[in-house]
Design a protein around this motif. Structure first.
Motif, mmCIF file in Angstrom:
data_model
loop_
_atom_site.group_PDB
_atom_site.id
_atom_site.type_symbol
_atom_site.label_atom_id
_atom_site.label_comp_id
_atom_site.label_asym_id
_atom_site.label_seq_id
_atom_site.Cartn_x
_atom_site.Cartn_y
_atom_site.Cartn_z
ATOM 1 N N SER A 128 65.558 61.639 35.548
ATOM 2 C CA SER A 128 64.879 60.569 36.276
ATOM 3 C C SER A 128 65.879 59.518 36.760
ATOM 4 O O SER A 128 65.496 58.595 37.468
ATOM 5 C CB SER A 128 63.821 59.908 35.392
ATOM 6 O OG SER A 128 64.415 59.350 34.249
ATOM 7 N N THR A 184 61.059 56.028 39.589
ATOM 8 C CA THR A 184 60.128 55.252 38.789
ATOM 9 C C THR A 184 58.924 56.103 38.391
ATOM 10 O O THR A 184 58.709 57.198 38.911
ATOM 11 C CB THR A 184 59.622 54.018 39.561
ATOM 12 O OG1 THR A 184 58.769 54.446 40.617
ATOM 13 C CG2 THR A 184 60.769 53.182 40.098
ATOM 14 N N SER A 185 58.120 55.565 37.483
ATOM 15 C CA SER A 185 56.918 56.278 37.042
ATOM 16 C C SER A 185 55.894 56.396 38.165
ATOM 17 O O SER A 185 55.001 57.235 38.097
ATOM 18 C CB SER A 185 56.301 55.564 35.843
ATOM 19 O OG SER A 185 55.962 54.235 36.192
ATOM 20 N N LEU A 186 56.032 55.578 39.207
ATOM 21 C CA LEU A 186 55.128 55.657 40.359
ATOM 22 C C LEU A 186 55.673 56.547 41.460
ATOM 23 O O LEU A 186 55.096 56.638 42.554
ATOM 24 C CB LEU A 186 54.856 54.256 40.917
ATOM 25 C CG LEU A 186 54.133 53.297 39.974
ATOM 26 C CD1 LEU A 186 54.011 51.916 40.594
ATOM 27 C CD2 LEU A 186 52.759 53.843 39.615
ATOM 28 N N GLY A 187 56.822 57.191 41.205
ATOM 29 C CA GLY A 187 57.395 58.117 42.183
ATOM 30 C C GLY A 187 58.247 57.456 43.242
ATOM 31 O O GLY A 187 58.575 58.080 44.250
ATOM 32 N N LYS A 188 58.633 56.215 43.042
ATOM 33 C CA LYS A 188 59.498 55.499 43.991
ATOM 34 C C LYS A 188 60.960 55.670 43.559
ATOM 35 O O LYS A 188 61.250 55.910 42.392
ATOM 36 C CB LYS A 188 59.167 53.997 44.005
ATOM 37 C CG LYS A 188 57.722 53.680 44.238
ATOM 38 C CD LYS A 188 57.339 53.856 45.665
ATOM 39 C CE LYS A 188 55.896 53.401 45.847
ATOM 40 N NZ LYS A 188 55.442 53.557 47.189
#
Length: 72
Positions: free
Chosen positions: A47, A63-67
């Motif tokens: 990641s 990020t955990s939001l896919g950014k």
């Protein structure tokens, strides 16, 4: 005929080759030609990666939001 077969083989070839365990990944074929990079080709299963640029080291993080976030 051989040229057509070579082009067809390149069109169906995978974008990334298998890498030995622990190998440092090289650029994907599209990047070698100055093309577009896929985040999955850069990050792989991680990641976060570090990118050396001149004397600086940057971090590219998913990020955990896919950014994607790039920090120095």
């Amino acid at each position: 005929m051989a040229d057509a077969r070579l082009l067809a083989d390149r069109a169906t070839a995978p974008l990334t080759a298998a890498r030995p365990a622990g190998a440092v990944p090289g650029p994907p074929p599209a990047a070698a030609a100055g093309g577009r990079w896929r985040s999955t080709d850069l990050l792989g299963p991680a990641s976060e990666i570090e990118i050396e640029h001149g004397q600086s080291v940057y971090r590219l993080r998913l990020t955990s939001l896919g950014k994607l976030i790039l920090t120095k």
